[in-house]
Design a protein around this motif. Structure first.
Motif, mmCIF file in Angstrom:
data_model
loop_
_atom_site.group_PDB
_atom_site.id
_atom_site.type_symbol
_atom_site.label_atom_id
_atom_site.label_comp_id
_atom_site.label_asym_id
_atom_site.label_seq_id
_atom_site.Cartn_x
_atom_site.Cartn_y
_atom_site.Cartn_z
ATOM 1 N N ARG A 93 3.804 17.666 -1.579
ATOM 2 C CA ARG A 93 4.030 17.666 -3.038
ATOM 3 C C ARG A 93 3.333 16.474 -3.691
ATOM 4 N NH1 ARG A 93 9.149 19.184 -1.553
ATOM 5 N NH2 ARG A 93 9.910 17.031 -1.614
ATOM 6 N N SER A 94 3.507 15.307 -3.102
ATOM 7 C CA SER A 94 2.898 14.098 -3.668
ATOM 8 C C SER A 94 1.379 14.215 -3.712
ATOM 9 C CB SER A 94 3.296 12.870 -2.844
ATOM 10 O OG SER A 94 4.675 12.625 -2.943
ATOM 11 N N ALA A 95 0.799 14.715 -2.642
ATOM 12 C CA ALA A 95 -0.662 14.840 -2.572
ATOM 13 C C ALA A 95 -1.188 15.874 -3.563
ATOM 14 C CB ALA A 95 -1.094 15.199 -1.157
ATOM 15 N N SER A 109 -1.001 14.521 -7.215
ATOM 16 C CA SER A 109 -1.804 13.348 -7.532
ATOM 17 C C SER A 109 -3.125 13.744 -8.184
ATOM 18 C CB SER A 109 -2.094 12.550 -6.268
ATOM 19 O OG SER A 109 -2.964 11.482 -6.577
ATOM 20 N N HIS A 110 -3.460 13.007 -9.224
ATOM 21 C CA HIS A 110 -4.754 13.205 -9.883
ATOM 22 C C HIS A 110 -5.695 12.046 -9.596
ATOM 23 C CE1 HIS A 110 -3.200 16.648 -12.021
ATOM 24 N NE2 HIS A 110 -2.136 15.938 -12.362
ATOM 25 N N ARG A 111 -5.236 11.106 -8.758
ATOM 26 C CA ARG A 111 -6.035 9.908 -8.457
ATOM 27 C C ARG A 111 -6.668 9.948 -7.073
ATOM 28 N NH1 ARG A 111 -0.946 7.492 -10.056
ATOM 29 N NH2 ARG A 111 -0.782 7.036 -7.864
ATOM 30 N N ARG A 112 -6.276 10.894 -6.252
ATOM 31 C CA ARG A 112 -6.794 10.908 -4.884
ATOM 32 C C ARG A 112 -8.275 11.262 -4.887
ATOM 33 N NH1 ARG A 112 -7.021 16.189 -4.248
ATOM 34 N NH2 ARG A 112 -5.391 17.379 -5.252
ATOM 35 N N LYS A 113 -8.960 10.785 -3.850
ATOM 36 C CA LYS A 113 -10.408 11.004 -3.754
ATOM 37 C C LYS A 113 -10.771 12.022 -2.694
ATOM 38 C CE LYS A 113 -11.491 6.577 -5.614
ATOM 39 N NZ LYS A 113 -11.199 5.234 -5.480
ATOM 40 N N VAL A 114 -9.784 12.463 -1.916
ATOM 41 C CA VAL A 114 -10.024 13.456 -0.866
ATOM 42 C C VAL A 114 -9.070 14.630 -1.093
ATOM 43 C CG1 VAL A 114 -10.892 11.776 0.814
ATOM 44 C CG2 VAL A 114 -8.454 12.252 0.722
ATOM 45 N N PRO A 171 -5.886 17.204 -0.769
ATOM 46 C CA PRO A 171 -4.457 16.909 -0.626
ATOM 47 C C PRO A 171 -4.040 16.756 0.840
ATOM 48 C CG PRO A 171 -4.743 18.634 -2.246
ATOM 49 C CD PRO A 171 -6.095 18.380 -1.615
ATOM 50 N N TYR A 172 -4.575 17.610 1.713
ATOM 51 C CA TYR A 172 -4.241 17.527 3.135
ATOM 52 C C TYR A 172 -4.651 16.170 3.712
ATOM 53 C CZ TYR A 172 -4.523 18.167 8.168
ATOM 54 O OH TYR A 172 -4.388 17.996 9.524
ATOM 55 N N GLN A 173 -5.892 15.766 3.449
ATOM 56 C CA GLN A 173 -6.386 14.498 3.985
ATOM 57 C C GLN A 173 -5.574 13.321 3.436
ATOM 58 O OE1 GLN A 173 -10.450 15.256 2.654
ATOM 59 N NE2 GLN A 173 -11.139 14.794 4.739
ATOM 60 N N SER A 174 -5.247 13.385 2.171
ATOM 61 C CA SER A 174 -4.494 12.312 1.549
ATOM 62 C C SER A 174 -3.090 12.193 2.150
ATOM 63 C CB SER A 174 -4.412 12.561 0.040
ATOM 64 O OG SER A 174 -3.870 11.471 -0.621
ATOM 65 N N ALA A 175 -2.406 13.322 2.310
ATOM 66 C CA ALA A 175 -1.048 13.330 2.874
ATOM 67 C C ALA A 175 -1.058 12.876 4.333
ATOM 68 C CB ALA A 175 -0.438 14.722 2.753
ATOM 69 N N VAL A 197 0.840 -1.199 0.000
ATOM 70 C CA VAL A 197 0.000 0.000 0.000
ATOM 71 C C VAL A 197 0.880 1.256 0.000
ATOM 72 C CG1 VAL A 197 -1.629 1.380 1.355
ATOM 73 C CG2 VAL A 197 -1.995 -1.060 1.084
ATOM 74 N N THR A 198 1.898 1.258 0.856
ATOM 75 C CA THR A 198 2.781 2.422 0.936
ATOM 76 C C THR A 198 3.509 2.643 -0.385
ATOM 77 O OG1 THR A 198 3.096 2.046 3.294
ATOM 78 C CG2 THR A 198 4.687 3.455 2.218
ATOM 79 N N GLU A 199 3.970 1.570 -0.997
ATOM 80 C CA GLU A 199 4.738 1.694 -2.237
ATOM 81 C C GLU A 199 3.865 1.938 -3.459
ATOM 82 O OE1 GLU A 199 7.301 -1.671 -2.754
ATOM 83 O OE2 GLU A 199 8.054 -1.506 -0.707
ATOM 84 N N HIS A 200 2.657 1.412 -3.459
ATOM 85 C CA HIS A 200 1.826 1.474 -4.663
ATOM 86 C C HIS A 200 0.461 2.089 -4.390
ATOM 87 C CE1 HIS A 200 4.619 -1.980 -5.276
ATOM 88 N NE2 HIS A 200 4.863 -1.277 -6.364
ATOM 89 N N SER A 201 0.421 3.068 -3.519
ATOM 90 C CA SER A 201 -0.847 3.715 -3.201
ATOM 91 C C SER A 201 -1.512 4.225 -4.469
ATOM 92 C CB SER A 201 -0.598 4.893 -2.253
ATOM 93 O OG SER A 201 -1.748 5.694 -2.165
ATOM 94 N N ASP A 202 -2.805 4.003 -4.555
ATOM 95 C CA ASP A 202 -3.534 4.490 -5.715
ATOM 96 C C ASP A 202 -3.763 5.997 -5.632
ATOM 97 O OD1 ASP A 202 -4.794 4.026 -8.185
ATOM 98 O OD2 ASP A 202 -6.756 4.120 -7.222
ATOM 99 N N ALA A 203 -3.507 6.583 -4.490
ATOM 100 C CA ALA A 203 -3.760 8.007 -4.323
ATOM 101 C C ALA A 203 -2.495 8.853 -4.418
ATOM 102 C CB ALA A 203 -4.429 8.261 -2.985
ATOM 103 N N LEU A 204 -1.361 8.305 -3.999
ATOM 104 C CA LEU A 204 -0.133 9.103 -3.961
ATOM 105 C C LEU A 204 1.043 8.339 -4.558
ATOM 106 C CD1 LEU A 204 -0.080 10.572 -0.326
ATOM 107 C CD2 LEU A 204 -0.881 11.667 -2.397
ATOM 108 N N ASP A 205 1.880 9.053 -5.279
ATOM 109 C CA ASP A 205 3.163 8.528 -5.713
ATOM 110 C C ASP A 205 4.200 9.131 -4.785
ATOM 111 O OD1 ASP A 205 2.176 7.064 -7.906
ATOM 112 O OD2 ASP A 205 2.118 8.877 -9.124
ATOM 113 N N LEU A 206 4.676 8.333 -3.837
ATOM 114 C CA LEU A 206 5.608 8.830 -2.829
ATOM 115 C C LEU A 206 7.030 8.864 -3.357
ATOM 116 C CD1 LEU A 206 4.311 6.838 0.251
ATOM 117 C CD2 LEU A 206 3.795 9.195 -0.367
#
Length: 96
Positions: free
Chosen positions: A40-42, A45-50, A52-56, A12-21
């Protein structure tokens, strides 16, 4: 527990669908560097559903929870400080 079951959270950490870390960002000893990278990652990202703050913040909290009791005190302190830096980066109130 099989090896596959133990590694699901690392996946999940390496391949999150929401963030490219950025590689090895959680290995940093600088809370500001961790927070800035997550921001920056959040934001990129164009895939996150929430937001940027919530995603990060979710990714940071997930990492802390995943490490659990294997996280040494100094590293936990750094990651908790990264939460405060992330709140500052997004102009959110810090918790104390």
């Amino acid at each position: 527990m099989t090896r596959t079951e133990k590694k699901w959270s690392a996946d999940v950490t390496e391949h999150s669908d929401a963030l490219d870390l950025e590689p090895n960002i959680f290995a940093s000893d600088d809370p500001k560097e961790i927070a800035d990278s997550l921001k920056r990652s959040a934001e990129e990202s164009h895939r996150r559903k929430v937001s940027p703050y919530q995603s990060a913040m979710s990714m940071l909290t997930f990492y802390i929870n995943r490490a659990g009791k294997n996280l040494d005190a100094d590293k936990r302190k750094t990651l908790e400080a990264a939460k405060d830096e992330l709140r500052k980066d997004f102009d959110r109130p810090t918790k104390h």
